[in-house]
Enzyme design. Structure first.
Site, PDB file in Angstrom:
ATOM      1  N   LYS A   1     -36.897 -10.571 112.172  1.00 32.25           N
ATOM      2  CA  LYS A   1     -35.929 -11.075 113.143  1.00 32.25           C
ATOM      3  C   LYS A   1     -36.268 -12.510 113.521  1.00 32.25           C
ATOM      4  O   LYS A   1     -37.280 -12.786 114.149  1.00 32.25           O
ATOM      5  CB  LYS A   1     -35.908 -10.235 114.422  1.00 32.25           C
ATOM      6  CG  LYS A   1     -34.676 -10.592 115.241  1.00 32.25           C
ATOM      7  CD  LYS A   1     -34.785 -10.234 116.700  1.00 32.25           C
ATOM      8  CE  LYS A   1     -35.538 -11.243 117.520  1.00 32.25           C
ATOM      9  NZ  LYS A   1     -34.871 -12.553 117.642  1.00 32.25           N
TER      10      LYS A   1
ATOM     11  N   GLU B   1     -49.645 -13.652 117.286  1.00 31.64           N
ATOM     12  CA  GLU B   1     -49.976 -15.073 117.310  1.00 31.64           C
ATOM     13  C   GLU B   1     -49.227 -15.651 118.496  1.00 31.64           C
ATOM     14  O   GLU B   1     -48.005 -15.772 118.459  1.00 31.64           O
ATOM     15  CB  GLU B   1     -49.564 -15.710 115.978  1.00 31.64           C
ATOM     16  CG  GLU B   1     -50.355 -16.946 115.664  1.00 31.64           C
ATOM     17  CD  GLU B   1     -49.695 -18.180 116.204  1.00 31.64           C
ATOM     18  OE1 GLU B   1     -50.001 -18.542 117.373  1.00 31.64           O
ATOM     19  OE2 GLU B   1     -48.886 -18.765 115.500  1.00 31.64           O
TER      20      GLU B   1
ATOM     21  N   CYS C   1     -47.746 -24.086 119.010  1.00 32.08           N
ATOM     22  CA  CYS C   1     -48.697 -23.238 119.723  1.00 32.08           C
ATOM     23  C   CYS C   1     -50.104 -23.830 119.671  1.00 32.08           C
ATOM     24  O   CYS C   1     -50.879 -23.659 120.598  1.00 32.08           O
ATOM     25  CB  CYS C   1     -48.673 -21.829 119.170  1.00 32.08           C
ATOM     26  SG  CYS C   1     -48.713 -21.787 117.386  1.00 32.08           S
TER      27      CYS C   1
ATOM     28  N   GLU D   1     -49.324 -23.285 129.228  1.00 33.51           N
ATOM     29  CA  GLU D   1     -48.742 -23.884 128.024  1.00 33.51           C
ATOM     30  C   GLU D   1     -47.368 -24.458 128.387  1.00 33.51           C
ATOM     31  O   GLU D   1     -46.479 -23.735 128.817  1.00 33.51           O
ATOM     32  CB  GLU D   1     -48.597 -22.814 126.940  1.00 33.51           C
ATOM     33  CG  GLU D   1     -48.097 -23.362 125.633  1.00 33.51           C
ATOM     34  CD  GLU D   1     -47.937 -22.285 124.565  1.00 33.51           C
ATOM     35  OE1 GLU D   1     -47.413 -21.209 124.881  1.00 33.51           O
ATOM     36  OE2 GLU D   1     -48.332 -22.540 123.421  1.00 33.51           O
TER      37      GLU D   1
HETATM   38  P1  NAD Z   1     -40.390 -15.453 123.119  1.00 36.92           P
HETATM   39  O1  NAD Z   1     -41.736 -14.893 122.959  1.00 36.92           O
HETATM   40  O2  NAD Z   1     -39.523 -14.934 124.203  1.00 36.92           O
HETATM   41  O3  NAD Z   1     -39.576 -15.284 121.760  1.00 36.92           O
HETATM   42  C1  NAD Z   1     -40.169 -15.213 120.482  1.00 36.92           C
HETATM   43  C2  NAD Z   1     -39.414 -14.183 119.652  1.00 36.92           C
HETATM   44  O4  NAD Z   1     -39.560 -12.887 120.225  1.00 36.92           O
HETATM   45  C3  NAD Z   1     -37.915 -14.417 119.550  1.00 36.92           C
HETATM   46  O5  NAD Z   1     -37.477 -14.070 118.262  1.00 36.92           O
HETATM   47  C4  NAD Z   1     -37.363 -13.452 120.580  1.00 36.92           C
HETATM   48  O6  NAD Z   1     -36.036 -13.058 120.330  1.00 36.92           O
HETATM   49  C5  NAD Z   1     -38.295 -12.276 120.418  1.00 36.92           C
HETATM   50  N1  NAD Z   1     -38.412 -11.373 121.561  1.00 36.92           N
HETATM   51  C6  NAD Z   1     -38.186 -11.645 122.875  1.00 36.92           C
HETATM   52  N2  NAD Z   1     -38.438 -10.559 123.617  1.00 36.92           N
HETATM   53  C7  NAD Z   1     -38.839  -9.582 122.771  1.00 36.92           C
HETATM   54  C8  NAD Z   1     -39.266  -8.233 122.940  1.00 36.92           C
HETATM   55  N3  NAD Z   1     -39.329  -7.659 124.137  1.00 36.92           N
HETATM   56  N4  NAD Z   1     -39.628  -7.518 121.846  1.00 36.92           N
HETATM   57  C9  NAD Z   1     -39.585  -8.089 120.631  1.00 36.92           C
HETATM   58  N5  NAD Z   1     -39.177  -9.332 120.409  1.00 36.92           N
HETATM   59  C10 NAD Z   1     -38.823 -10.095 121.464  1.00 36.92           C
HETATM   60  O7  NAD Z   1     -40.527 -17.003 123.246  1.00 36.92           O
HETATM   61  P2  NAD Z   1     -39.462 -17.979 123.949  1.00 36.92           P
HETATM   62  O8  NAD Z   1     -38.843 -17.375 125.150  1.00 36.92           O
HETATM   63  O9  NAD Z   1     -38.544 -18.471 122.931  1.00 36.92           O
HETATM   64  O10 NAD Z   1     -40.443 -19.117 124.417  1.00 36.92           O
HETATM   65  C11 NAD Z   1     -41.169 -18.928 125.634  1.00 36.92           C
HETATM   66  C12 NAD Z   1     -42.541 -19.493 125.560  1.00 36.92           C
HETATM   67  O11 NAD Z   1     -43.237 -18.876 124.491  1.00 36.92           O
HETATM   68  C13 NAD Z   1     -42.634 -20.966 125.259  1.00 36.92           C
HETATM   69  O12 NAD Z   1     -42.541 -21.759 126.389  1.00 36.92           O
HETATM   70  C14 NAD Z   1     -43.987 -21.058 124.632  1.00 36.92           C
HETATM   71  O13 NAD Z   1     -44.972 -21.175 125.615  1.00 36.92           O
HETATM   72  C15 NAD Z   1     -44.164 -19.755 123.937  1.00 36.92           C
HETATM   73  N6  NAD Z   1     -43.926 -19.829 122.504  1.00 36.92           N
HETATM   74  C16 NAD Z   1     -44.997 -19.810 121.679  1.00 36.92           C
HETATM   75  C17 NAD Z   1     -44.804 -19.886 120.318  1.00 36.92           C
HETATM   76  C18 NAD Z   1     -45.919 -19.867 119.356  1.00 36.92           C
HETATM   77  O14 NAD Z   1     -45.761 -20.319 118.234  1.00 36.92           O
HETATM   78  N7  NAD Z   1     -47.065 -19.327 119.705  1.00 36.92           N
HETATM   79  C19 NAD Z   1     -43.528 -19.999 119.798  1.00 36.92           C
HETATM   80  C20 NAD Z   1     -42.441 -19.984 120.672  1.00 36.92           C
HETATM   81  C21 NAD Z   1     -42.663 -19.897 122.022  1.00 36.92           C
END
Ligand code: NAD
Ligand code: MG
Length: 479
Positions: A183, A257, A291, A388
């Site tokens: 996804k 990760e 990240c 972060e």
């Molecule tokens: P997120 O963790 O909400 O989203 C990442 C992925 O997880 C997306 O595909 C999202 O649809 C999915 N997701 C969301 N809730 C889920 C659940 N309950 N179960 C399974 N999948 C789920 O990240 P975001 O809201 O886009 O970003 C928020 C913060 O996350 C950012 O400010 C940053 O600090 C961090 N982030 C870190 C990375 C990284 O590479 N480590 C990448 C993106 C965001």
């Protein structure tokens, strides 16, 4: 104002053919989703690019069944060398269609075309080449004499490196004989859907790779499906925790990760100009949506003023704006939500007493933008030193002794990456040894390579991706 003005050098978008709407890629074909479709926009202009299907629980179930069938009947039993051929084919197709992927990534994500062209797409292809090579050599990976695949992998990825994170997930899973339900993030689904076309073009057997688009609910359905054997997630620590809870007590294997707050440590003997380039690359690469970004700069006190002055001079030359312009250094922030988070945290920085600096210049009127930002007078207790930001915001702190540098660097709930700048090799070796971070760069930063394992400690997650170590996340050697 810089002494050189560049003429605009826009990359043409005519190479990509964005469809008005996309379905889910399940069992080798595109099909409508049963959830309510959502729109994906170009964050640099707010233009709607396409409407994309939302996978419901039932759609995810269809995808997992397809992946299971493909695993049991075709991909699992296939000769490893033949699996390798498919991976090589995918890698070559990514290279052949590299420009198309780069343009599409930049349109959907907002990152500069220079980065999608020179980093995201070539590295994605490199991941497939690297893992293609492993496909028929797994018994030599040091993971037991006859490691076996786990089965169906449910993978959820973020929006910061959409195609590259797909490659990090899909390539090792397939090379080790697993099948995949992936996804992509809801703000950046398009390159994953173009990748689905690559799978068709490569004649990959139906069901080996399934792409199910949607938001968090769809992700939750993927990771909690009872017939998924392995969950791999990259994203926020908050969602990572929720996933760890959902998977706890099941047979599923899990790798996470998550976020980071990396220390980039500059000693007084470091070549300042090079360090400044590394600091810029560390925090402004991909708008800081990284990240492993070097978001905490630790500078030895005696060179603090010089480093900050050089850094500000250098930031003054960075070009912020149209991501499709080949001269652009910083593109758009990926979404309105992310921009709001960045604004919130930087406002905290000022309230808590740190000094905020931004270069002169205007930002575009439409789209989501944030200037490269440097905070000085930061104390380790400030939120901008701990949380972060995931944006182009650097927090600068000082240290006097190597021990203090290590103590400050390790004073974090995260532990994904770190950097050390010094002329002295012995010092670099000693310091890197003491840093509690999965990846430590010496006199460079944000250097990624498929042969090198990547992953964190503490709240940055667990498990490794890339390298020989990354293979173990997709293999069973316990029998
Ligand atoms: P997120 O963790 O909400 O989203 C990442 C992925 O997880 C997306 O595909 C999202 O649809 C999915 N997701 C969301 N809730 C889920 C659940 N309950 N179960 C399974 N999948 C789920 O990240 P975001 O809201 O886009 O970003 C928020 C913060 O996350 C950012 O400010 C940053 O600090 C961090 N982030 C870190 C990375 C990284 O590479 N480590 C990448 C993106 C965001
Ligand atoms: Mg988008």
């Amino acid at each position: 104002m810089s002494i050189f003005e560049y003429a605009p050098a826009p990359e043409s978008r005519s190479i990509v053919d964005i469809r008005p709407s996309y379905g889910l890629f399940v069992d080798g074909e595109f099909a409508d989703g049963t959830g309510t479709p959502f729109k994906t926009v170009n964050p640099a202009t707010e233009e709607v690019l396409s409407e994309v299907a939302t996978g419901s629980d039932a759609d995810v179930d269809r995808a997992v069944r397809a992946a299971r069938r493909a695993f049991t009947r075709v991909w699992g039993p296939m000769r490893p060398a033949d699996r390798g051929k498919y991976l090589f084919r995918i890698a070559r197709l990514l290279q052949e269609r590299a420009r198309e992927f780069a343009v599409l990534e930049t349109l959907d994500n907002g990152k500069p075309i220079r980065e999608s062209r020179d980093v995201d797409v070539p590295l994605a292809a490199a991941h497939f080449f690297y893992h293609a090579g492993w496909a028929d050599k797994l018994e030599h990976a040091g993971l037991g004499p006859a490691p076996r695949p786990l089965g169906v992998a449910g993978q959820v990825i973020p929006w910061n490196f959409p195609l590259l994170m797909l490659a990090w997930k899909v390539a090792p899973a397939l090379a080790t004989g697993n099948t995949v339900v992936l996804k992509p993030a809801e703000t950046t689904p398009l390159t994953a859907l173009l990748f689905a076309e690559i799978c068709q073009q490569a004649d990959l057997p139906p069901g080996v790779v399934n792409i199910v688009t949607g938001a968090g609910e769809t992700g939750r359905a993927v990771i909690s499906h009872p017939d998924v054997d392995k969950v791999a997630f990259t994203g926020s620590t908050e969602v990572g925790r929720a996933i760890a809870r959902a998977v706890a007590g099941t047979e599923k294997r899990l790798t996470l990760e998550l976020g980071g707050k990396a220390a980039n440590i500059v000693f007084d003997d470091a070549p300042i100009d090079e360090a400044v380039e590394g600091i810029v690359r560390g925090i402004f690469f991909n708008q800081g949506h990284v990240c492993c970004a070097g978001s905490r700069l630790l500078v030895q006190e005696s060179v603090h003023d010089d480093v900050v002055a050089s850094l500000q001079r250098r930031i003054g030359t960075l070009r912020v704006g149209d991501p499709m312009d080949k001269n652009t250094d910083l593109g758009a922030i990926n979404s309105a939500e992310q921009l709001a988070r960045i604004r919130d945290l930087t406002a905290y920085g000022e309230t808590e007493g740190a000094t905020c600096w931004q270069p002169e210049g205007d930002l575009p009127d439409r789209g989501f933008w944030f200037k490269p930002t440097v905070f000085t007078d930061v104390s380790p207790a400030h939120r901008i030193a701990r949380d972060e930001v995931f944006g182009p915001v650097l927090s600068v702190m000082t240290f006097r002794t190597p021990d203090e540098a290590v103590a400050k660097a390790n004073n974090s709930t995260y532990g994904l990456s770190a950097g050390v700048w010094s002329e002295k090799g012995s010092r670099i070796l000693k310091i890197t040894d003491q840093l509690r971070a999965g990846v430590v760069w010496a006199n460079t930063f944000n250097e990624l390579d498929p042969t090198s394992p990547f992953g964190g400690y503490k709240q940055s997650g667990y498990g490794r991706e890339g390298g020989r170590q990354g293979l173990s996340a997709y293999l069973r050697s316990d029998f």
